[in-house]
Design a protein around this motif. Sequence first.
Motif, short mmCIF file in Angstrom:
data_model
loop_
_atom_site.label_atom_id
_atom_site.label_comp_id
_atom_site.label_asym_id
_atom_site.label_seq_id
_atom_site.Cartn_x
_atom_site.Cartn_y
_atom_site.Cartn_z
N GLU A 276 0.82 -1.20 0.00
CA GLU A 276 0.00 0.00 0.00
C GLU A 276 0.86 1.26 0.00
O GLU A 276 1.67 1.47 0.90
CB GLU A 276 -0.93 0.01 1.22
N LEU A 277 0.64 2.09 -1.02
CA LEU A 277 1.38 3.34 -1.16
C LEU A 277 0.55 4.55 -0.74
O LEU A 277 1.10 5.62 -0.50
CB LEU A 277 1.83 3.53 -2.61
N ILE A 278 -0.75 4.39 -0.67
CA ILE A 278 -1.65 5.52 -0.44
C ILE A 278 -2.14 5.52 1.00
O ILE A 278 -2.85 4.58 1.42
CB ILE A 278 -2.84 5.48 -1.42
N SER A 279 -1.80 6.55 1.75
CA SER A 279 -2.18 6.62 3.16
C SER A 279 -3.69 6.65 3.35
O SER A 279 -4.22 6.03 4.27
CB SER A 279 -1.55 7.86 3.81
N LYS A 280 -4.37 7.37 2.48
CA LYS A 280 -5.83 7.44 2.60
C LYS A 280 -6.45 6.06 2.43
O LYS A 280 -7.38 5.69 3.16
CB LYS A 280 -6.40 8.41 1.57
N SER A 281 -5.94 5.31 1.48
CA SER A 281 -6.46 3.95 1.27
C SER A 281 -6.23 3.10 2.51
O SER A 281 -7.12 2.35 2.94
CB SER A 281 -5.78 3.30 0.06
N TRP A 282 -5.05 3.22 3.10
CA TRP A 282 -4.74 2.43 4.30
C TRP A 282 -5.67 2.81 5.45
O TRP A 282 -6.12 1.95 6.22
CB TRP A 282 -3.29 2.64 4.70
N TRP A 338 0.95 20.42 6.70
CA TRP A 338 -0.44 20.37 6.24
C TRP A 338 -0.69 19.12 5.40
O TRP A 338 -1.71 18.44 5.54
CB TRP A 338 -0.77 21.62 5.40
N THR A 339 0.27 18.81 4.53
CA THR A 339 0.14 17.64 3.66
C THR A 339 0.04 16.37 4.48
O THR A 339 -0.82 15.50 4.24
CB THR A 339 1.35 17.55 2.70
N GLU A 439 5.15 13.81 -13.61
CA GLU A 439 4.82 12.75 -12.67
C GLU A 439 4.21 11.59 -13.44
O GLU A 439 3.64 11.76 -14.53
CB GLU A 439 3.84 13.27 -11.61
N ARG A 440 4.36 10.38 -12.89
CA ARG A 440 3.78 9.19 -13.55
C ARG A 440 2.80 8.44 -12.67
O ARG A 440 2.10 7.55 -13.14
CB ARG A 440 4.91 8.23 -13.96
N GLN A 441 2.75 8.77 -11.39
CA GLN A 441 1.88 8.03 -10.48
C GLN A 441 0.59 8.79 -10.23
O GLN A 441 0.58 9.87 -9.63
CB GLN A 441 2.60 7.78 -9.14
N LYS A 446 -2.87 15.56 -5.98
CA LYS A 446 -3.41 16.23 -4.78
C LYS A 446 -2.30 16.60 -3.79
O LYS A 446 -2.50 17.45 -2.93
CB LYS A 446 -4.44 15.34 -4.11
N ILE A 447 -1.13 15.97 -3.94
CA ILE A 447 0.01 16.32 -3.08
C ILE A 447 0.79 17.47 -3.70
O ILE A 447 1.22 18.40 -3.01
CB ILE A 447 0.92 15.09 -2.89
#
Length: 609
Positions: A276-282, A338-339, A439-441, A446-447
């Motif tokens: 998992e790379l996405i904190s929101k998903s986790w 903030w991020t 960027e490629r991801q 949003k970051i």
Amino acid sequence: MLIKIILITLAGFMMHHSAHAETIKSHAITLSEKPKYEANFERFEYTSPKAKKGGKIKIAEIGTFDTTNPFTEKGVSIRNYGLIYDSLMQSSADEPSTFYGLIAESIEYDSKFDWIIFNLNPNATFSDGKPILSEDVRFTFDILRSKGTANYKLYFSDITQIEVLTKHRIKFSLKRKNKDLILGIASIRILPKHYWTNREFEKTTLDLPVSSGPYRLNKLDAGRFVEYQRNDTYWARDLNVNKGLYNFDTIQVDYYRDTDIAFEAFKAGAYDYHYELISKSWATGYDVAAVKNGDIVKLLLPDNAAKGISGVVFNQRKPVLQDLALRKAMNLAFDFEWTNKNLFYGLYKRTQSAFQDTEYQAQSTPSKAELDLLTPFKDILPKEVFGEAYLAPITDGKGNNRANLRKAKKLLQEAGYSIKEGQLISPITQKPVKLEYLERQKGLEKIVNPWIANLKRLGITVEFRMMDQTQWINRLQSYDFDLIGLVYRGIEIPGNEQELYWGSESAKTPMSSNYPGVQNKAIDHLTQKVINAKNKQERITAARALDRILTHSQYVLPKYHNPNNKIAYWNKFSRPEKSTRYDFRHELGLHTWWYNDKKANTLNKKAKK
């Protein structure tokens, strides 16, 4: 990628002396004080004697591929190719910078590092059953240095001669005399001469190659999936360095366009193991029945290894970005607090060093030994290098970032910048500062976009461009970018890779890894000090001095790192009780796992209901 192979090359260690005091013989090589495992050890401690062979696992990759040859610049290669190619020696995953015998069962080298001899295991064979011989090793280095990527050519330019002594004994003579180069040689994947001799090495290909590792490339569909089949006749299956490893009969790698699509596919059961790379998903994405009833397991593993840099590369080949004041101002515009709070659910930490979370990270003010290395270059270095170690700008996390933006505006004014019709005018180019960010991801918009909005308040225009993987790689390798998001893998013990990352010669070499285009005499000097350090303390001193220059020069804006690894998997596997610390090469220990028939049958019964 190649860089992922090069970034693990490290150094040698003396086990015992032969009759000649200057010749060292060993079963292992390390940059640590000594290798953890003695000769003839039974198995690595992070593997389990309970592990069984069998079953299938499906994992995912983001992006695409159009070639099965990972050793050249052309095309986008399959990943996970370490499964099909063995190196001369095998890295250990529970100690830093240590390799043990594999294709080469032992080594000999001169204590002055003038030469290294590899003694090949006479039982070693390729996947087609033909023996792995010294001629194959020489062929591998010859073709990589002549037709491989720029990093191979740069890294191994200090090999002056390769001599086949016997069919199982090969000698490398070295111009640059350091241990790191020895382990660089030891880590290279060995190619079959008989397979490649009549093929065009530099062209892209989707052929299934003859290989040397525990798996064969079994079948593929370009850009969609790759299937690896365990080689039942793999000659090294029972070697101590392989016991308990590579347990799945089949490993299928499915490719997805982006992380969102992949995540939904994982939850639907399309593949088995998800990093998992996405904190929101986790934090919010696993509120599904499969997690609640235990069919999907969430695993949080502390990441105690070196963190490296996840950041924004400023391309020094662009005159406007050569100004440190501009780079500092752009760094001040990034609101990490903030991020982290709003996008990462407080799970990340700010990166402060090129050697984050290692003893090579700069500490406090420079020691006398560091100053001795830095002072001769005082005229060309930022004054901050001689003060406190780099500390990234801090905000109150409320999202306005006013204090840092005021600092940035003052900094730019003092450096000769002006505002004209809302645009920041560069004193270097006399033109508005307009940049492009690649960027490629998917999902990183949003970051990056809040940072771009803050830059706009400074008069800096940045256009965000999302690209597919092939476009992104082509632009990266040709240095056709202003700003680009990039990850530098953590290095436990810095060595020759620092020259590839930051050296002036690397900057001048097409398709090398010096993506910022750094050309700095002080950095060149210190990378050599790191590489040629005679002991651990010398390496620490040189690396910390180098870290001060890299961070205070802000060639890369270091953003953040995750102190934990977040993994989810369908509950059909077993894993060893002991986790590995340095196992970035094996999917965080995935290749020590094994298929559990009982768990898998339970899942299958549930699926049928």
